[in-house]
Every structure is written in C-alpha cells, then in structure tokens.
Design an enzyme around this catalytic site. Structure first.
Site, PDB file in Angstrom:
ATOM      1  N   GLY A 481     -17.530  86.831 -73.377  1.00  0.00           N
ATOM      2  CA  GLY A 481     -18.003  87.219 -74.700  1.00  0.00           C
ATOM      3  C   GLY A 481     -19.483  86.903 -74.856  1.00  0.00           C
ATOM      4  CB  ALA A 482     -22.040  88.412 -77.028  1.00  0.00           C
ATOM      5  CB  THR A 483     -24.762  83.948 -77.209  1.00  0.00           C
ATOM      6  OG1 THR A 483     -25.106  83.926 -75.829  1.00  0.00           O
ATOM      7  CG2 THR A 483     -25.131  82.629 -77.846  1.00  0.00           C
ATOM      8  N   GLY A 484     -22.131  83.205 -79.225  1.00  0.00           N
ATOM      9  CA  GLY A 484     -21.683  83.115 -80.608  1.00  0.00           C
ATOM     10  C   GLY A 484     -20.415  83.869 -80.919  1.00  0.00           C
ATOM     11  CB  SER A 485     -18.347  86.243 -79.025  1.00  0.00           C
ATOM     12  OG  SER A 485     -18.189  85.561 -77.788  1.00  0.00           O
ATOM     13  N   GLY A 486     -17.396  83.098 -79.978  1.00  0.00           N
ATOM     14  CA  GLY A 486     -16.250  82.218 -80.204  1.00  0.00           C
ATOM     15  C   GLY A 486     -15.560  81.734 -78.941  1.00  0.00           C
ATOM     16  CE  LYS A 487     -18.982  82.639 -73.901  1.00  0.00           C
ATOM     17  NZ  LYS A 487     -19.876  83.090 -74.984  1.00  0.00           N
ATOM     18  CB  SER A 488     -17.358  76.915 -77.431  1.00  0.00           C
ATOM     19  OG  SER A 488     -18.331  77.162 -76.422  1.00  0.00           O
ATOM     20  CD  GLU A 598     -22.592  78.349 -71.224  1.00  0.00           C
ATOM     21  OE1 GLU A 598     -22.938  78.988 -70.212  1.00  0.00           O
ATOM     22  OE2 GLU A 598     -22.673  78.815 -72.363  1.00  0.00           O
TER      23      GLU A 598
END
Length: 600
Positions: A481-488, A598
């Site tokens: 997913g893109a940065t800020g999409s909620g992966k973490s 990451e």
C-alpha cells in the site's frame, strides 16, 4: 434474505433400495450306501458258496483248489471295495460341486451387500455429517440450509451413530430341516445375514416433528455437548424461516449458551435493542415468551391435525423450568415445538411422544459417548451420541452470523457489523477480558485465524495465516500500500487480534519494526512476543543476529519433533499433546509468527 454465494454443488449419493431373495442352501442327497452294500453282498454270497463247492470237490486237488478259492475270494472282495469307494467319491464330488456353486453365489451377494452398505453410509453421512464438519460446511455455504419442506430429510437432526438395517433388504429363504441341507452352505448363509443385515455406526437422526420432548439424561457435560451438536445440525441445513432456536437456562448454565448470540436462528423477530434483534436465551419464561413467534397460541396441541406451515421451534431447557400452567408451552405440547430437556432428575417414561437419550456410564467410543434411546412400548436402541465442544459450536455460529435474517413477512434489518474491535473478536468488554475464556482451545480450522475488519455487508473479514494445506492463506504474506494507507495499523490489528485469541502456548511472535519502534510500541511486554527489533542504534546488532537466531530455533524444533517421536509437523506434535498419555509430558511448541514493518 441474504443471498448466499453460489458454488459448485455436488449431487448427493443415492440410497440403495430393493430386495434380494436369497436362494436356499443345497440339500443333501439321500445316502444309499446300505442298499448298494446289500446289492453287492448277494453276488458275494454266491461267490463264497462257489468257493466252498470248489474246495470240497476233490481231495486230490485240495491244495490247488484252496489257492484258487482264496484268489477268487480276494478278487471278489476287491471288487466290492472298489465299488464302494467309487460311490463315495461320486457322492462327495456331487456335494462339493453344489457347495462350491452356492458359496460362489453367496460371494456375489456379499459384494452387492457391501457396495450397498458403502453407498448407504455415504448417503447418510452426506445428509447428516459429523459435528466437526459443520464449521467448514457453514463457511463453504454451497449446501447451507438445503433442507426444505419438500425434502425427505426436513427437520431430521443428527444425534450420533447407531446400528441400522441395510437399506437393501436381504430376504432369507424358507427354512428347511437342518439335517436336509448342506451344513457348510447353511453356515455361510447364516454368517452373511448376521454380518450384513444390520450395519454398525451409521449416522442416526431424529425427526423433530415426531416428539414434543427429547430428554437428554445423564452427565450434564455430555448432555450439553449433544444438545449443541443437535442445534448446530438443525441450523446447518434449515434456514431461520424453518427452524427457530431458543434456550431457557438457569443463571448457573447461562454461559454455556453464550455462543448462540452469533446464530441467526436464535435472534428474535419480535424484540430488538440498540444493536439489533435480541437473542432468544433467557432465564425467565416470561422474557423468553415475548421474544418467541407470536403465533404459539394459535398452534394446535401435539397430536392434533397440523395447521399451516410455521417455523419449527426448538426450545432447550437447561436448569430452567416450565411451570405446568404456563401460557407459553402447555404440558401436552404444541405442534411445531420440540423441547430438548436437560433434567437433573428423571423418572419412568409414561408418554409415547417423548424420547429419552440416556448416557451410559461407559468409556467413549470413536470419540462419542455411549447412549441408549428409550421410548414407551418400543425396544431400546444402543448408540453413540455426538459431542460438540463450545469452541466448535462458536466457530460454526460465527460463520453464520453474517447471514442475519428474519422470517418472511417481517421487515428485514440491515446487517450491521461490529463497530468495536472487542466485538469483532467476540470477547465482550475490554475491561472484563478473561484469558481463560479467550485463550481456550480452538478447533483446528480456527487456529491462527483472526478477524481484522468488516466487509461491505458488515460481516467480519478474516485472515488465516496457516499454510494452504490446512485451509489457510499462509504461511507467508505481503502487505502492499501507499504511504499512509494503513499498513502499520493493519499489522498492529493483526498482532493484537492473534494475541488476544491465542495463548502463548499456541503462538509466539518476533516483531521487526524499521520505523523506529512506533508500529509495535507497547507490545514487547505481551507474553507472546519473544523480541521486538527496531532500527534504533542500540538495537541494530539484533538485526544481524536475527537470522542466526531464527535458524537456530528451526533446528531446535526439528530436534524436539524427532525426540518426541519423529513427528512430521507441529500439528502432529500438538495432536499428541492433546491426546494425553505420554504426549501430555511434551513441552508446548507454539507457532512462530514474524511480523515485519518496512521489509526493505
């Protein structure tokens, strides 16, 4: 009505029917040995007389005449012996030939009976599968709620296994006198009938329409495990439009029926609260009566002519009590209502409309509890009762939860999924979190399987990190997913959900966070977490050591598996631990989950 997803539907196996009229064993031929011996004795007597005459004719030739007479006598006796032996062999060949032909005929019948028994077992297993198969059936949904009012199995609910007659009827021949038939053939016929006319351990079911009360007597744990299995069997093949489930329980036993909150069949179409329909589980008959269908007063008494088709109500009584003069369920029963009673005390059966399943004080067989089915003026029947644990019942009910529906003619409520993570996990209030309940044993299908969100229709969405051979999605996965999409956020949700539904004996974790430790902050103290590795300067050495540590852990586990008995996998190892005996001394071997934020 929620639309079920379509899938490839297999045709059920057909139940073999018909009759086989068995041929009678061959009869023995009359023994004619005495008559034949008499017939041969007549010329033999004449020969003996001739010998006497010859030996007395002349004294000059006395020696030669005696030798001639002896030879003549020996030849005559030899002839008689040969004739008797020939007749004996002919008779033996005749009997052996008839016996061989009849045994060959029975072998063909035996093969037909075995094929019919296999098809009968497959057919009954298809219509009434074991309780352990119900969660998978609910998840597949291709056969869910398939029994309708035109189905021969409508309102038939499995209760276990029992011996049943072969569906292909074997009709024995008319009896003959024992001394007139070949004993070997008669014995083979008797063995065939004894072995194949009654088939052991076939799936057995109860027609709910045939009884107004089913009593489950004996140890309470066994009775509740059977009641759970029967309710789930009914809910798997009958829609909430056809079967309604309700429970009247005492305060002490109320927790045993908490899993019903997920079952669409136990949701009231008459009463609701802020989160939707109320579940029909109560300690008061008045409270329960207000949630049941309102047409109870219009239903005829049990045994009268049936009225129009209505949902069949299955009411479980566990420690509760039905007063004799109550206004909900009269003492003589109602059509379309079956009580499953778990009484603490019981007396002799006096009502033919009642069935009692009594648990015997015997060791379990095939993982099932020995039970005896008792009815008034009917011979008792021995069998094995299904035993479904709470974890399997809850796993089954959770899979049906998205199909929340109400009977036809009522307003259908929109499916609303849980809005709180604890509700999503089914664990209640976070301040009342109980590890003994949350970490209890789970069915193999639900191991390493956890919900992490809801779909468009409000139903939970699960992630199963087991390997695909165990019906999982793992063991490896990648989140993109893109940065800020909620992966973490997703990783935090997954780790927290796994930790709250699995004990440290079932699951360990190594968490790698190359965002400075923000993703898994606060999780290092959880008993499941072996290590949290970050890219901070003081922890960079752990990165270099991680691969060596994981390789060493793999070797250690392989050595444990070999030392414990050359088990092929953790799954086999845990089965041995759960089975007890020598396996009970084995150390836990939790699955090891690595979560990496990451990855680069």
């Amino acid at each position: 009505m929620t639309t079920l997803r379509s899938g490839h539907r297999l045709d059920p196996p057909e139940m073999p029917t018909g009759k086989i009229e068995l041929q009678a064993p061959p009869e023995l031929q009359p023994h004619q040995g005495a008559g034949n011996a008499l017939m041969m004795a007549i010329p033999m007597l004449g020969s003996v007389g001739s010998i006497v005459v010859v030996s007395s004719m002349s004294s000059a030739t006395g020696g030669r005449s005696m030798i001639a007479a002896g030879m003549f006598l020996f030849a005559t006796l030899g002839f008689v012996v040969i004739m008797v032996d020939r007749q004996r062999k002919q008779r033996q060949q005749q009997v052996t030939g008839s016996r061989t032909e009849y045994l060959r005929y029975l072998a063909g019948v035996r093969k037909t009976a075995r094929d019919a028994a296999d098809r009968q077992r497959a057919t009954l297993g298809w219509h009434h599968p074991a309780p352990s198969a119900l969660p998978a059936l609910a998840e597949d949904r291709s056969r869910l709620w398939e029994h309708t009012q035109t189905d021969d199995n409508f309102l038939h609910v499995r209760y276990g296994l029992s011996s049943q007659p072969l569906s292909l009827e074997l009709i024995p021949p008319e009896s003959a006198l024992v001394e007139q038939v070949d004993p070997a053939s008669a014995s083979a016929l008797h063995r065939l009938l004894v072995v194949h006319r009654l088939q052991p351990n076939l799936p057995a079911s109860i027609d709910l329409r045939a009884f107004d009360r089913i009593e489950l007597t004996g140890p309470g744990d066994n009775a509740r495990a059977l009641a759970r299995a029967m309710l789930c069997s009914a809910a798997a093949f009958h829609s909430p439009e056809h079967v309604v489930v309700a429970v009247l329980a005492s305060e002490d036993h109320l927790v045993e029926w908490d899993w019903l909150k997920w079952l669409p069949h136990s949701l009231s179409a008459e009463q609701g609260d802020a989160v939707g329909p109320r579940r029909m589980v109560a300690t008061s008959l008045d409270d329960l009566g207000s949630m049941l269908p309102p047409d109870l007063s219009e239903r005829p008494r049990f045994g009268a002519d049936e009225g129009p088709a209505r949902p069949h109500i299955v009411l479980v009584i566990d420690g509760g009590r039905l007063p004799p003069g109550n206004h909900v369920i009269p003492p003589d029963g109602l059509h379309g209502v079956t009580l499953i009673d778990l009484p603490g005390q019981w007396d002799e059966l006096e009502d033919p409309s009642r069935l009692r399943l009594h648990f015997e004080d015997l060791p379990p067989e095939l993982g099932l509890a020995p039970v005896t089915a008792l009815r008034l003026r009917v011979d008792s029947l021995k069998g094995l009762a299904d035993q479904m644990d709470l974890a399997t019942a809850e796993a089954f009910a959770r899979r049906l939860a998205p199909l929340n529906t109400v009977p036809a003619g009522r307003e259908t409520r929109e499916a609303t999924g849980p809005t709180d993570f604890m509700d999503l996990l089914g664990l209640g209030d976070v301040f009342a979190f109980d590890t003994s309940a949350a970490w209890r044993s789970r069915p193999a299908r639900d191991r390493l399987r956890v919900p992490f969100g809801v779909g468009d229709n409000g139903s939970p969405v699960h992630l199963d990190i087991k390997e695909s051979a165990q019906q999982g999605m793992g063991p490896h996965g990648l989140v993109i997913g893109a940065t800020g999409s909620g992966k973490s956020e997703f990783l935090r949700t997954l780790v927290l959900g796994l930790s709250m539904t699995h004990s440290p004996e079932q699951l360990n974790m190594v968490l790698v966070d190359f965002k400075g430790g923000a993703t898994f902050a606060g999780m290092s103290q959880m008993p499941h977490v072996s290590a949290v590795i970050t890219n901070l300067a003081e922890e960079l050495t752990l990165v270099d050591r991680m691969q060596d540590a994981l390789s060493g852990e793999m070797v250690r586990r392989q050595e444990m598996l070999r030392a414990a008995g050359n088990y092929a996998s953790i799954r086999d190892y845990e089965k041995a631990r759960a089975a007890g005996g020598d396996g009970a001394a084995l150390e836990p071997m939790p699955s090891l989950f690595r979560g990496v934020d990451e990855f680069a």
